[in-house]
Write a protein that holds these residues in place. Structure first.
Motif: not given
Length: 284
Positions: A74-84, A91-93, A218-221, A245-248
Motif C-alpha cells: 500500500a501507498v497511503v498519502c496524507i493531504g494538506m499536511n502543511y498549513a501554507a 483550504s484551511a488546515p 511545519d507539518m500540521v500532523f 504531505g507536501t509544503p507550499e
C-alpha cells in the motif's frame, strides 16, 4: 547507513552504504529489501554484519537506482499536511488527517522518467517525506508507540494530475494520483533512529528553478501522530509507504506552470538524498 536497491527494473539487488561511504552487497543477508526483510529485523541484521565486517564491498558503477523498498502492498498519502500548502490550495488546515491512496505500481526509482498520461495538462510535483513501515501497525495505543513500527524514511515525489484529482475526481483524489510512475521514491532508505523526522529541510526545483523550500517542522500532523492515527483505521503492513504531505510551492497555487514534456524535477530532503526525474509524455 543507507539501504539501496540497484539494477534494472524488476531485477534490482540490495546494497547498503556504510557510514564511511563504502557500498556493500547485501546478497548474503537477503534477496531484496522488502516488507518481509524489514519485519525480520533486517536493519538490525545489516548493522550486525557491518560491525562484523562480513559484507563485501561492491562496485555498482553504472547501475540504475531503484526505489529503496520493493513491492509495497500500500501507498497511503496524507493531504494538506502543511498549513501554507492548504492555504495555496484554497483550504484551511484540516482538523483531522486527510487520507488518500496511490496504486503501489506508481512507485518507481528516483531517477526514472515520470510519464504524463495522454491528454494530461495539469501535472504537478510534490516533495514529501515518506515513511516506510517495518512492523505491523494495528490499533497503536499512542503516537510514541508508532516509533517502534517505522523502519525508515525516504524522499518521495507525490506526482499529481490536478484536473484528474479535482475536476474529474467524482469527490475522490486518487484519479489524479495513480498514473504509472507517479511516485518516484528514494534514492535511499535511512533507518528511523538516524533521522529526526520533524527537523528536515525539504526542497524541490523544476528546470533548476526553486519551487518548494520548507521544513517538516511545519507539518500540521507530525509523523508519529500520523502513523498512530492511521493505525486506528487500517492495518499498516511491513513495507507499506506513507507519504506525509507536501509544503507550499506547487503548480496548483497558480504561481508556476504545470509540468510539460521535457521538464526536469529535482527533489531533496536533508540526510535522505536527492532525486531527479525527466518528464515524458506516455506512449500508448
Amino acid at each position: 547507513m543507507d539501504l539501496m536497491r540497484l539494477g534494472p527494473v524488476g531485477r534490482e539487488r540490495p546494497f547498503v552504504r556504510d557510514d564511511d561511504g563504502a557500498l556493500r552487497d547485501l546478497a548474503s543477508l537477503t534477496d531484496d529489501i522488502d516488507g518481509a526483510f524489514l519485519a525480520a529485523d533486517g536493519i538490525g541484521r545489516v548493522r550486525r554484519a557491518l560491525a562484523a565486517g562480513t559484507l563485501p564491498e561492491a562496485d555498482a558503477a553504472g547501475l540504475r537506482v531503484g526505489a529503496p523498498i520493493a513491492r509495497p502492498q500500500a501507498v497511503v498519502c496524507i493531504g494538506m499536511n502543511y498549513a501554507a500548502h492548504a492555504a495555496e490550495s484554497g483550504s484551511a488546515p484540516p482538523a483531522e488527517p486527510v487520507i488518500f491512496f496511490k496504486h503501489p505500481n506508481t512507485i518507481v526509482g528516483p531517477e526514472d522518467d515520470v510519464l504524463l498520461p495522454p491528454g494530461a495538462q495539469k501535472a504537478d510535483w510534490e516533495v514529501e517525506l515518506a515513511v516506510v513501515v517495518g512492523r505491523r501497525a494495528r490499533y497503536l495505543s499512542s503516537p510514541e508507540d508508532a516509533r517502534e513500527v517505522i523502519a525508515g524514511f525516504a524522499v518521495s515525489n507525490d506526482v499529481s494530475e490536478r484536473e484528474y484529482q479535482i475536476e474529474a475526481s467524482g469527490g475522490q483524489w486518487s484519479k489524479g494520483k495513480c498514473a504509472e510512475t507517479f511516485n518516484p521514491l528514494g534514492p535511499v532508505l535511512v533507518p528511523a533512529d538516524e533521522v529526526d523526522p520533524q527537523a528536515l529541510r525539504l526542497r524541490s526545483w523544476v528546470n533548476g528553478q526553486v519551487r518548494q523550500d520548507s521544513s517538516t517542522a511545519d507539518m500540521v500532523f507530525p509523523v508519529l501522530d500520523l502513523i498512530h492515527h492511521l493505525s486506528r483505521f487500517m492495518v499498516l503492513e511491513p513495507g507499506d509507504v506513507v507519504n506525509t504531505g507536501t509544503p507550499e510551492g506547487v503548480a496548483l497555487s497558480g504561481r508556476f506552470p504545470y509540468l510539460a514534456d521535457g521538464d526536469e524535477m529535482t527533489l531533496e530532503i536533508d540526510r535522505l538524498g536527492a532525486q531527479r526525474q525527466r518528464v515524458r509524455r506516455a506512449r500508448i
